[in-house]
Write an enzyme that holds these catalytic residues in place. Structure first.
Site, short mmCIF file in Angstrom:
data_model
loop_
_atom_site.label_atom_id
_atom_site.label_comp_id
_atom_site.label_asym_id
_atom_site.label_seq_id
_atom_site.Cartn_x
_atom_site.Cartn_y
_atom_site.Cartn_z
N ASP A 28 2.65 51.98 43.91
CA ASP A 28 1.56 51.28 43.23
C ASP A 28 1.56 49.80 43.57
OD1 ASP A 28 1.16 53.72 42.03
OD2 ASP A 28 1.49 53.02 39.98
N HIS A 79 -6.05 52.21 42.58
CA HIS A 79 -5.28 51.70 41.43
C HIS A 79 -6.04 50.56 40.75
CE1 HIS A 79 -1.70 51.67 39.06
NE2 HIS A 79 -1.26 50.48 39.45
N HIS A 83 -6.33 45.40 38.48
CA HIS A 83 -5.17 45.83 37.69
C HIS A 83 -5.25 45.30 36.25
CE1 HIS A 83 -0.96 46.88 36.79
NE2 HIS A 83 -1.03 47.66 37.86
N HIS A 174 6.98 51.08 43.41
CA HIS A 174 6.04 49.96 43.47
C HIS A 174 6.21 49.19 44.78
CE1 HIS A 174 6.03 51.01 39.22
NE2 HIS A 174 4.83 50.46 39.17
#
Length: 221
Positions: A28, A79, A83, A174
């Site tokens: 991510d 994603h 964010h 990540h």
């Protein structure tokens, strides 16, 4: 994650296909100019394909890294664009975050609708119902590496050795720091020796599976 696993696979994905002793690495928050090149180098050295759930504004900043992901057989995922805290946004704003990023990603892989993983894993009921009505997939994970913690990588590696992933696990990591890289420098070799392969998640089936207009359709491993 246990509750999500009870929902239909067409709506919420938590695990991958265990056939062939595959692990599904997912990253991510990238791409990041400081960390993504080294991560891609490491994956290439181990012949590993992965899925990258990208933040749209980072895609705009680093298009060359996104192109490299596609060229090297990785899968792109959505994603959001900035964010944000999705539970603080209206449904219209949530959809805008998703749609803007889908259009950006389509310019690289030709896919009209990508797998979507909500920021911080938080998804609202209206968005869930919206996705369900359109048979669109929310992609989560079955194994959390905890690489976002401030713990030393050695401690996280020890934890993963004590509770190792099994075939079909979707592993959350990540791409915005060095922790995942340090962990995988050790774990990828160990997992390979244990007989695992590393695959990208398959493209989720959607109502509209045509390539985005004017974008080339490419495959990922």
């Amino acid at each position: 994650m246990q509750v999500l696993g009870w929902l239909p696979e067409k709506l919420v994905s938590v695990r991958g296909d265990p056939a062939g002793r595959a692990l599904y690495l997912t990253f991510d928050d990238g791409p990041d100019s400081s960390w993504t090149p080294a991560l891609l180098d490491l994956l290439r050295a181990h012949e590993a394909c992965a899925s990258f759930f990208l933040v749209g504004r980072n895609v705009e900043r680093h298009p060359g890294l996104v192109q490299r992901m596609v060229d090297e057989g990785h899968r792109l995922g959505n994603h959001s664009h900035t964010h944000p805290q999705f539970n603080h946004l209206s449904l219209a704003r949530q959809l805008e975050e998703i749609d803007v990023t889908d259009r950006l990603l389509a310019g690289f892989d030709g896919v009209r609708r990508h797998r979507f993983r909500p920021p911080r894993g938080v998804v609202s009921l209206p968005l869930t119902l919206h996705f369900a009505a359109r048979r669109r997939n929310l992609t989560y994970w079955s194994y959390n590496s905890m690489d976002y913690l401030k713990s030393p990588p050695e401690e996280l590696i020890a934890r993963m050795r004590a509770m190792p992933p099994v075939a079909g696990e979707v592993i959350l990591m990540h791409d915005d720091g060095g922790c995942a890289i340090q962990m995988l420098e050790t774990l990828l070799g160990e997992w390979t020796d244990a007989g695992f392969s590393f695959r990208a998640l398959p493209q989720a089936r959607q109502l509209d599976e045509r390539p985005a207009h004017g974008a080339p359709a490419r495959s990922a491993g």
